[in-house]
Design a protein around this motif. Structure first.
Motif, PDB file in Angstrom:
ATOM      1  N   ASP A 169       0.836  -1.204   0.000  1.00 48.60           N
ATOM      2  CA  ASP A 169       0.000   0.000   0.000  1.00 48.60           C
ATOM      3  C   ASP A 169       0.870   1.253   0.000  1.00 48.60           C
ATOM      4  O   ASP A 169       0.605   2.209  -0.740  1.00 48.60           O
ATOM      5  N   THR A 217       2.532   1.778  -3.360  1.00 45.11           N
ATOM      6  CA  THR A 217       1.582   2.303  -4.343  1.00 45.11           C
ATOM      7  C   THR A 217       1.437   3.815  -4.181  1.00 45.11           C
ATOM      8  O   THR A 217       1.428   4.567  -5.166  1.00 45.11           O
ATOM      9  N   ILE A 218       1.347   4.270  -2.944  1.00 48.24           N
ATOM     10  CA  ILE A 218       1.238   5.712  -2.671  1.00 48.24           C
ATOM     11  C   ILE A 218       2.508   6.433  -3.142  1.00 48.24           C
ATOM     12  O   ILE A 218       2.439   7.490  -3.785  1.00 48.24           O
ATOM     13  N   GLN A 245      -3.215  10.180  -3.682  1.00 47.24           N
ATOM     14  CA  GLN A 245      -3.231   8.719  -3.811  1.00 47.24           C
ATOM     15  C   GLN A 245      -3.535   8.062  -2.466  1.00 47.24           C
ATOM     16  O   GLN A 245      -4.223   7.039  -2.411  1.00 47.24           O
ATOM     17  N   LYS A 300      -7.206   8.014  -2.184  1.00 47.29           N
ATOM     18  CA  LYS A 300      -7.781   7.015  -3.098  1.00 47.29           C
ATOM     19  C   LYS A 300      -7.602   5.603  -2.544  1.00 47.29           C
ATOM     20  O   LYS A 300      -8.391   4.715  -2.835  1.00 47.29           O
ATOM     21  N   ALA A 301      -6.561   5.388  -1.733  1.00 46.74           N
ATOM     22  CA  ALA A 301      -6.270   4.067  -1.184  1.00 46.74           C
ATOM     23  C   ALA A 301      -6.870   3.850   0.212  1.00 46.74           C
ATOM     24  O   ALA A 301      -6.617   2.826   0.840  1.00 46.74           O
TER      25      ALA A 301
END
Length: 196
Positions: free
Chosen positions: A35, A38-39, A125, A128-129
């Protein structure tokens, strides 16, 4: 437009910009490394002068020695609430443009501007996560550069705490009332046509 809070915009901006805010109360949970990566991946797609990408991120995940090390770089006030975050990041920017051809580095004027663009994408982001990011400059800048081994020419910009929202009761009493999204100045106070 539907937002997760009461913020209203003067213009029709996407709700992600209104949903993003900087809480201090996190739920103390562990974040999967995937996670966080991804950010960070979203952040590194930020626009950059000549595609130089001067930003650098040093991170630590909750429950690791790296997290504890980064927590120790924050000032005492920020340590008090950031300890419940799932990840901490120190943002650096390269003040020098280092040509690939090996020629002498030159001052890189937009390093902070570009790193700020990366921070903005990181924060979006995160939302969004299902996380939130809180940027801060209440840190020991010299300690950050020394303890994290910043190469010559790298500037410490800020720290970021990331996590899932927690109950505001985990905060010191003085911060609880402030634990909500804040508004912005009218656009006309910050955007001027032609000149100030």
């Amino acid at each position: 437009m539907t937002t997760s809070n009461s913020r209203q915009s003067e213009h029709n901006v996407d709700s992600v910009f209104l949903d993003r805010w900087s809480p201090r109360a996190f739920d103390d949970s562990v974040m999967p490394k995937a996670d966080l990566l991804t950010i960070l991946d979203a952040a590194h797609w930020a626009p950059s002068a000549f595609n130089y990408q001067p930003w650098r991120f040093v991170y630590g995940l909750k429950g690791t020695a790296e997290f504890d090390k980064l927590l120790g770089i924050l000032n005492e006030f920020n340590q008090g609430w950031a300890k419940t975050a799932s990840a901490l990041i120190i943002v650096f920017s390269d003040t020098l443009s280092r040509p690939a051809d090996g020629s002498a580095p030159k001052p890189f004027r937009s390093h902070s501007f570009d790193a700020g663009a990366a921070w903005g994408l990181l924060a979006l982001q995160a939302v969004k996560a299902g996380y939130f990011a809180h940027g801060m400059t209440g840190i020991d800048f010299d300690k950050a550069a020394t303890d994290l081994g910043a190469p010559e020419g790298f500037h410490v910009e800020a720290a970021i705490a990331i996590g899932k929202p927690g109950d505001k009761s985990v905060l010191p009493e003085g911060l609880r009332a402030r634990e909500m999204p804040n508004d912005r100045k009218p656009l006309s106070d910050v955007a001027f046509e032609g000149s100030f």
